[in-house]
Design a protein around this motif. Structure first.
Motif, PDB file in Angstrom:
ATOM      1  N   LEU A 168      55.545  52.503  -5.252  1.00 49.15           N
ATOM      2  CA  LEU A 168      54.329  52.238  -4.473  1.00 49.15           C
ATOM      3  C   LEU A 168      53.078  52.606  -5.257  1.00 49.15           C
ATOM      4  O   LEU A 168      52.066  51.897  -5.203  1.00 49.15           O
ATOM      5  CB  LEU A 168      54.376  53.019  -3.157  1.00 49.15           C
ATOM      6  N   LEU A 169      53.137  53.728  -5.983  1.00 44.58           N
ATOM      7  CA  LEU A 169      51.985  54.111  -6.803  1.00 44.58           C
ATOM      8  C   LEU A 169      51.706  53.066  -7.868  1.00 44.58           C
ATOM      9  O   LEU A 169      50.549  52.735  -8.155  1.00 44.58           O
ATOM     10  CB  LEU A 169      52.237  55.479  -7.448  1.00 44.58           C
ATOM     11  N   ALA A 170      52.796  52.550  -8.482  1.00 44.21           N
ATOM     12  CA  ALA A 170      52.613  51.506  -9.500  1.00 44.21           C
ATOM     13  C   ALA A 170      52.005  50.243  -8.881  1.00 44.21           C
ATOM     14  O   ALA A 170      51.109  49.623  -9.456  1.00 44.21           O
ATOM     15  CB  ALA A 170      53.960  51.188 -10.158  1.00 44.21           C
ATOM     16  N   GLU A 175      47.393  46.648  -7.740  1.00 40.97           N
ATOM     17  CA  GLU A 175      46.436  46.051  -6.813  1.00 40.97           C
ATOM     18  C   GLU A 175      45.007  46.464  -7.150  1.00 40.97           C
ATOM     19  O   GLU A 175      44.076  45.670  -7.025  1.00 40.97           O
ATOM     20  CB  GLU A 175      46.773  46.467  -5.377  1.00 40.97           C
ATOM     21  N   ARG A 176      44.845  47.721  -7.561  1.00 43.79           N
ATOM     22  CA  ARG A 176      43.507  48.183  -7.951  1.00 43.79           C
ATOM     23  C   ARG A 176      42.980  47.352  -9.124  1.00 43.79           C
ATOM     24  O   ARG A 176      41.822  46.927  -9.138  1.00 43.79           O
ATOM     25  CB  ARG A 176      43.553  49.670  -8.315  1.00 43.79           C
ATOM     26  N   GLN A 177      43.843  47.112 -10.104  1.00 45.43           N
ATOM     27  CA  GLN A 177      43.425  46.316 -11.268  1.00 45.43           C
ATOM     28  C   GLN A 177      43.098  44.882 -10.859  1.00 45.43           C
ATOM     29  O   GLN A 177      42.159  44.276 -11.379  1.00 45.43           O
ATOM     30  CB  GLN A 177      44.538  46.334 -12.323  1.00 45.43           C
ATOM     31  N   VAL A 182      39.187  40.651  -9.909  1.00 47.78           N
ATOM     32  CA  VAL A 182      38.623  39.630  -9.024  1.00 47.78           C
ATOM     33  C   VAL A 182      37.118  39.824  -8.870  1.00 47.78           C
ATOM     34  O   VAL A 182      36.330  38.864  -8.945  1.00 47.78           O
ATOM     35  CB  VAL A 182      39.320  39.664  -7.650  1.00 47.78           C
ATOM     36  N   PHE A 183      36.694  41.082  -8.672  1.00 45.69           N
ATOM     37  CA  PHE A 183      35.268  41.316  -8.473  1.00 45.69           C
ATOM     38  C   PHE A 183      34.481  41.141  -9.770  1.00 45.69           C
ATOM     39  O   PHE A 183      33.304  40.740  -9.726  1.00 45.69           O
ATOM     40  CB  PHE A 183      35.041  42.711  -7.884  1.00 45.69           C
TER      41      PHE A 183
END
Length: 482
Positions: A168-170, A175-177, A182-183
């Protein structure tokens, strides 16, 4: 049975700490603790390869070869077993003085034959003592097997859970990356989109300024030329008729050619182009609004989640609790303040000093919410109260006294804490959501128009009674909804 406790203590001393049964061929360790010879030998064989041996009880160092037979303790164990086979008075029924050789499964206690035949146990299932002991030992063995299995599975369960958490941490980092990427793309896209209309505006600005300069230059030339022509025409008009008419054709031609040539209305074209850019900007604004609507703020999402998990309830007012000056509608949904007291019975449930009323519904568990229309009234309070709230005499409005509410007093809004908490509201609410979470002991108020939070009381304990809707009506009219 006065001697039961000492006998039980002796029995415990003759139990093996490993198998929890009476000692068989007891041996004594260097530390003084006693074990079955077979149990301690098996223990030593099992743990000998893992380091220095330790006593299972006190963890002192022991040696496998120093197992001293304890004959005296063995004799004591043998005698205790004989006592169990030949019970003394301590194993007799206190009521009938007969041997306790039966076990009542209903009452989970040892009984004698006379007890079994008595009305108290006659309809109960009764087993022989040994049969009952074996039955429940078998049940306990099953529980022991299950407990041991669970204990042995704990490391594997922990390992699996740790693996899942690492995965889950991975995924969280991935998802953070993705979000960052995207932004970044969105920022680049918006910067590119920004450059084009700004460049078009810059070009339009230059053309407008160029037109200004051309108009200024043209005017500076045309005004002297026309002034000169006007002077010549005026001079010609003052000539004698014969002279004037002689040059008439030439004079008229010069008048026609000398007229000021209006420049092409370039400003209309420039205004049209500016209007097109303005329309693009309006469309962009609408697109931005739709985009923002699809991505609500974190506060808005928390509010929606909070209200979404609450059950909306249809609440009504309890006329038996209403102050005599309050006038209620026939559907018990609306209440207003009258100027005279109604002739109502002074029952224990009714508020007699302050113009308050409770809702009919009460809650002891779950999450609930309901709405209150406060309209333009300037004196009111809405919230929840314990069912046990004081009804007679002056009432202090605070959680300590069983009331969680917010109020309007003139132009001031405040939460009825102790002391009161001022509420700096950005707009005057006309409808208020009251949210009650019985499990968390929390009461929250929202503005139903803009969905903004008004106030949340600190968690409290709502155990020991029902929580009911509560209203205090000043010179105003309040209505429950839906």
């Amino acid at each position: 049975m006065a001697s039961a406790a000492p006998v039980q203590g002796i029995q415990e001393e003759t139990m093996c700490p490993i198998c929890l049964e009476y000692l068989t061929d007891p041996v004594t360790m260097d530390c003084g603790h006693n074990f079955c010879q077979g149990c301690i030998s098996t223990y030593c064989d099992k743990w000998e390869g893992y380091g220095p041996l330790e006593c299972p009880v006190c963890r002192d160092r022991i040696q496998k070869g120093n197992l001293r037979p304890n004959w005296q303790l063995g004799n004591i164990v043998w005698k205790i077993r004989q006592l169990e086979l030949n019970p003394s008075k301590e194993n007799l029924c206190e009521t009938h003085q007969e041997k306790l050789n039966l076990f009542c499964e209903e009452d989970r206690e040892a009984v004698c034959v006379a007890c079994w035949r008595s009305p108290q146990h006659r309809s109960h299932r009764v087993l022989l003592m040994e049969d009952a002991a074996q039955k429940y030992k078998d049940q306990i063995q099953l529980h022991l097997q299950s407990l041991k299995k669970e204990r042995d599975e704990i490391p594997a369960v922990k390992l699996r859970e740790e693996k899942r958490l690492l995965e889950l941490l991975a995924k969280t980092e991935a998802e953070r990356q993705k979000i960052v990427s995207v932004f970044m793309q969105l920022h680049q896209f918006l910067e590119d989109q920004e450059r084009l209309p700004l460049a078009q505006l810059e070009k339009l600005d230059k053309e407008i300024r160029k037109s200004q300069d051309e108009n200024t230059t043209r005017e500076s030339k045309e005004i002297p030329r026309l002034s000169e022509l006007i002077g010549e025409m005026e001079e010609t008009c003052r000539q004698p008729a014969s002279k004037f008419l002689q040059d008439l054709r030439s004079t008229l031609s010069r008048c026609e050619k000398g007229k000021f040539q209006q420049p092409a209305e370039k400003s209309l074209e420039l205004e049209k182009r500016l209007g097109e850019l303005s329309q693009n900007n309006i469309a962009l604004t609408e697109t931005l609004k739709k985009f923002k609507d699809t991505l609500p703020s974190e506060r808005e999402k928390r509010r929606r989640e909070s209200l979404g998990s609450h059950r909306r309830v249809n609440v009504t007012l309890d006329p038996d609790t209403a102050h005599p000056e309050l006038i209620m509608s026939e559907d018990w949904k609306s209440v207003r303040w009258g100027f005279t007291e109604e002739d109502l019975p002074d029952n224990p449930e009714r508020f007699d000093i302050l113009p308050c009323v409770l809702g009919c519904e009460g809650f002891t568990s779950g999450r609930h919410c309901w709405g209150v229309e406060v309209g333009g009234g300037r004196y009111w309070a809405v919230g929840v109260a314990r069912e046990s709230v004081r009804r007679k005499g002056w009432i202090s409005h605070s959680p300590k006294d069983g009331i969680w509410a917010v109020e309007r007093c003139g132009d001031q809004y405040q939460a009825l804490t102790s002391p009161e908490t001022p509420l700096p509201l950005s707009q005057v609410p006309s409808r208020i959501w009251v949210s009650l979470d019985c499990e968390r002991g929390q009461v929250t108020f929202f503005d139903a128009e803009n969905q903004g939070p008004i106030f949340t009381f600190p968690p409290a304990s709502f155990t020991g009674g029902r929580m009911r809707p509560w209203l205090r009506v000043g010179r105003s009219q309040l209505r429950l909804w839906p």
